[in-house]
Design a protein around this motif. Sequence first.
Motif, mmCIF file in Angstrom:
data_model
loop_
_atom_site.group_PDB
_atom_site.id
_atom_site.type_symbol
_atom_site.label_atom_id
_atom_site.label_comp_id
_atom_site.label_asym_id
_atom_site.label_seq_id
_atom_site.Cartn_x
_atom_site.Cartn_y
_atom_site.Cartn_z
ATOM 1 N N LEU A 318 -4.123 -2.581 17.730
ATOM 2 C CA LEU A 318 -4.601 -1.374 17.074
ATOM 3 C C LEU A 318 -4.869 -1.690 15.606
ATOM 4 C CD1 LEU A 318 -2.024 1.203 18.525
ATOM 5 C CD2 LEU A 318 -4.315 0.674 19.385
ATOM 6 N N GLN A 319 -5.679 -0.849 14.976
ATOM 7 C CA GLN A 319 -5.955 -1.057 13.559
ATOM 8 C C GLN A 319 -4.654 -0.959 12.768
ATOM 9 O OE1 GLN A 319 -9.075 1.865 12.662
ATOM 10 N NE2 GLN A 319 -10.454 0.154 12.330
ATOM 11 N N ALA A 320 -4.527 -1.825 11.790
ATOM 12 C CA ALA A 320 -3.304 -1.840 10.990
ATOM 13 C C ALA A 320 -3.184 -0.577 10.156
ATOM 14 C CB ALA A 320 -3.296 -3.058 10.069
ATOM 15 N N VAL A 349 -9.831 0.378 0.163
ATOM 16 C CA VAL A 349 -9.422 -0.386 1.340
ATOM 17 C C VAL A 349 -9.489 0.545 2.543
ATOM 18 C CG1 VAL A 349 -6.974 0.134 0.957
ATOM 19 C CG2 VAL A 349 -7.619 -1.836 2.338
ATOM 20 N N VAL A 350 -9.952 0.030 3.675
ATOM 21 C CA VAL A 350 -10.060 0.829 4.894
ATOM 22 C C VAL A 350 -8.770 0.690 5.696
ATOM 23 C CG1 VAL A 350 -11.322 1.214 7.041
ATOM 24 C CG2 VAL A 350 -12.564 0.577 4.957
ATOM 25 N N ILE A 351 -8.115 1.811 5.940
ATOM 26 C CA ILE A 351 -6.881 1.838 6.724
ATOM 27 C C ILE A 351 -7.066 2.825 7.862
ATOM 28 C CG2 ILE A 351 -4.386 2.146 6.710
ATOM 29 C CD1 ILE A 351 -4.402 1.766 3.722
ATOM 30 N N ASP A 352 -6.945 2.329 9.097
ATOM 31 C CA ASP A 352 -7.058 3.176 10.274
ATOM 32 C C ASP A 352 -8.366 3.972 10.258
ATOM 33 O OD1 ASP A 352 -6.168 4.052 12.716
ATOM 34 O OD2 ASP A 352 -4.945 5.677 11.905
ATOM 35 N N GLY A 353 -9.453 3.303 9.812
ATOM 36 C CA GLY A 353 -10.772 3.925 9.842
ATOM 37 C C GLY A 353 -11.096 4.802 8.648
ATOM 38 N N VAL A 354 -10.180 4.919 7.679
ATOM 39 C CA VAL A 354 -10.388 5.772 6.507
ATOM 40 C C VAL A 354 -10.364 4.915 5.250
ATOM 41 C CG1 VAL A 354 -9.449 7.676 5.150
ATOM 42 C CG2 VAL A 354 -9.350 7.761 7.642
ATOM 43 N N THR A 355 -11.344 5.115 4.361
ATOM 44 C CA THR A 355 -11.362 4.402 3.095
ATOM 45 C C THR A 355 -10.390 5.061 2.133
ATOM 46 O OG1 THR A 355 -13.664 3.735 3.381
ATOM 47 C CG2 THR A 355 -12.773 3.639 1.152
ATOM 48 N N VAL A 356 -9.420 4.302 1.667
ATOM 49 C CA VAL A 356 -8.371 4.814 0.793
ATOM 50 C C VAL A 356 -8.589 4.295 -0.623
ATOM 51 C CG1 VAL A 356 -5.895 4.773 0.319
ATOM 52 C CG2 VAL A 356 -6.713 4.992 2.673
ATOM 53 N N THR A 357 -8.654 5.202 -1.598
ATOM 54 C CA THR A 357 -8.802 4.814 -3.003
ATOM 55 C C THR A 357 -7.657 5.351 -3.864
ATOM 56 O OG1 THR A 357 -10.240 6.735 -3.344
ATOM 57 C CG2 THR A 357 -11.310 4.624 -2.921
ATOM 58 N N TYR A 358 -6.876 6.283 -3.315
ATOM 59 C CA TYR A 358 -5.735 6.835 -4.041
ATOM 60 C C TYR A 358 -4.517 6.861 -3.118
ATOM 61 C CZ TYR A 358 -9.320 8.594 -7.247
ATOM 62 O OH TYR A 358 -10.372 8.703 -8.116
ATOM 63 N N ALA A 359 -3.333 6.785 -3.710
ATOM 64 C CA ALA A 359 -2.103 6.860 -2.918
ATOM 65 C C ALA A 359 -1.003 7.465 -3.780
ATOM 66 C CB ALA A 359 -1.682 5.472 -2.429
ATOM 67 N N THR A 360 -0.040 8.098 -3.132
ATOM 68 C CA THR A 360 1.044 8.723 -3.860
ATOM 69 C C THR A 360 2.046 7.691 -4.362
ATOM 70 O OG1 THR A 360 2.758 10.414 -3.743
ATOM 71 C CG2 THR A 360 2.436 9.091 -1.774
ATOM 72 N N LEU A 361 2.627 8.015 -5.511
ATOM 73 C CA LEU A 361 3.687 7.187 -6.084
ATOM 74 C C LEU A 361 4.971 8.003 -6.272
ATOM 75 C CD1 LEU A 361 1.680 5.143 -8.736
ATOM 76 C CD2 LEU A 361 2.750 4.265 -6.677
ATOM 77 N N HIS A 362 4.961 9.253 -5.831
ATOM 78 C CA HIS A 362 6.129 10.134 -5.829
ATOM 79 C C HIS A 362 6.573 10.534 -7.236
ATOM 80 C CE1 HIS A 362 6.421 9.724 -1.539
ATOM 81 N NE2 HIS A 362 6.525 8.414 -1.633
ATOM 82 N N ASN A 363 7.162 9.630 -8.008
ATOM 83 C CA ASN A 363 7.698 9.983 -9.318
ATOM 84 C C ASN A 363 7.919 8.713 -10.139
ATOM 85 O OD1 ASN A 363 10.436 8.958 -8.658
ATOM 86 N ND2 ASN A 363 10.431 10.669 -7.210
ATOM 87 N N PRO A 364 8.180 8.864 -11.455
ATOM 88 C CA PRO A 364 8.381 7.678 -12.296
ATOM 89 C C PRO A 364 9.531 6.794 -11.823
ATOM 90 C CG PRO A 364 7.961 9.596 -13.660
ATOM 91 C CD PRO A 364 8.124 10.105 -12.257
ATOM 92 N N ALA A 365 10.615 7.406 -11.325
ATOM 93 C CA ALA A 365 11.743 6.603 -10.851
ATOM 94 C C ALA A 365 11.330 5.736 -9.671
ATOM 95 C CB ALA A 365 12.907 7.514 -10.452
ATOM 96 N N ASP A 366 10.430 6.266 -8.834
ATOM 97 C CA ASP A 366 9.942 5.506 -7.684
ATOM 98 C C ASP A 366 9.131 4.297 -8.153
ATOM 99 O OD1 ASP A 366 9.495 5.369 -4.719
ATOM 100 O OD2 ASP A 366 7.406 5.591 -5.332
#
Length: 491
Positions: A318-320, A349-366
């Motif tokens: 399956l797609q990664a 980057v394409v992940i599971d058929g979707v082009t991803v350009t942003y991602a969550t980082l939750h908070n500064p501590a994370d």
Amino acid sequence: MKDAATMASPAALASPDAYADAVATAVRAAAAYYADGSTPLGDDEYDALVRAIEAYEAEHPQQVLPESPTGKVAGGAAVGDVPHSVPMLSLDNVFSAEELESWAAGLERRLGRPVAAWCVEPKLDGLAVAARYRAGRLTQVLTRGDGFAGEDITHAADAVLGLPGRLTEPVDIELRGEVLLTQEQFEHANAVRSEHGATPFAHPRSGAAGTLRAKDRPYRIELTFFAYGAVGLPGLDHGELLDRLAVLGANTAAGTAADPRRCTTLDDVRRRIDAIAALRDALPFGIDGVVVKADALADQEEAGSGSRAPRWAVARKLQAQHKVTRLLGVEWNVGRTGIIAPRAVLEPVVIDGVTVTYATLHNPADIERRGLMIGDQVFVYRAGDVIPRVEAPLVDERTGAEQPIAFPQACPRCGDAIDTSEQRWRCVRGRGCQAVASIVYAAGRDQLDIEGLGGTRAVQLVEARLVADLADLFTLTREQLLTLERMGECR
């Protein structure tokens, strides 16, 4: 190192130099993957690279390099010093329904008859191990290694759930299966590692690999074992073997939503693959494919095995959901409640058929816990429609050009002070910092359901300084509202 996607194209492997570069990259990636689960390439990139190498070698057999990963268990990268009782092989891969159909047709041609039945089960994303029992007592646990010898990891056995110290019967057998971190175990493991000042695992597979090999840690991380085969239980079809393992007390995938199923036709196989793929996001553990096996022992024995893989089983990949990309920057956005949330800006980057350009980082501590820097190669994870998240940096891939992430010193929206007393930073003005957004949300149909109070009117109320907080909505007077533009008496 050249970009793997570039090297995976047919044109890029048109020369011996390009081929040698591709082999070196694949060997390096496999060595990292089978050592501690880290890798400079995602699964899809690695698979594409190896397929390009195979295509080049098919056209230029006289140029095949001895270190090539093709035709080798674990890409020839894994090592071990304890011999296996029976070779512990890998699986060949197919990447489409058409390739699966072609593989099945080839197996039936080899048998000279139709396959009696198929068994379809999840391909668990962990580490393959062999667990040896004498008189029903666990005596030794080995990694797969190069398929002929593995590494002794018996010291980690007591932390592996589903791998019993004693079976229900005093039999001499060797269980074969997968050790992994469930999603819950993965999150707990990273919390524990952070408490002890250790770098979080990049993803569950690297966590499982690192945990199994670690010794003398001041903390405990639990893993989970799923049996999918055994040595020493002759005369059983595959489905019967799995039932027998469960009776002996070993954990199998039978108790999960992706439980192994017996299928009589290839159409049934395809439908079961689709069903397991659809369940992927809801499963408590990671899978990277679906395994299709000839169920009947007679079919397995007649088909036999090659040097690397059995001929009677294949993995439909399956797609990664984990991909490697570069962290280009961090944006700081203020929510309607005043929460200041960091967002990763990624090289697309394409992940599971979707082009991803942003991602969550939750908070500064994370961010600090994960040790991220601008310019890092990072693992990004996406499951279904869930917002993608950055897992961890590939520290070994750093070049020295990476830069620290700059945290805001004042609210990026209004310039006021930031309350940093909790993990989630907040503008000291709270909802007042995003008063318009808060008002529009509160007036919505599912909240206060205030007819006529939309975005334009909310902006008027805030700019006229009639509303600075949600509570002000309840103290507005008729006279105050009549001062607004396009607001008049109802007739």
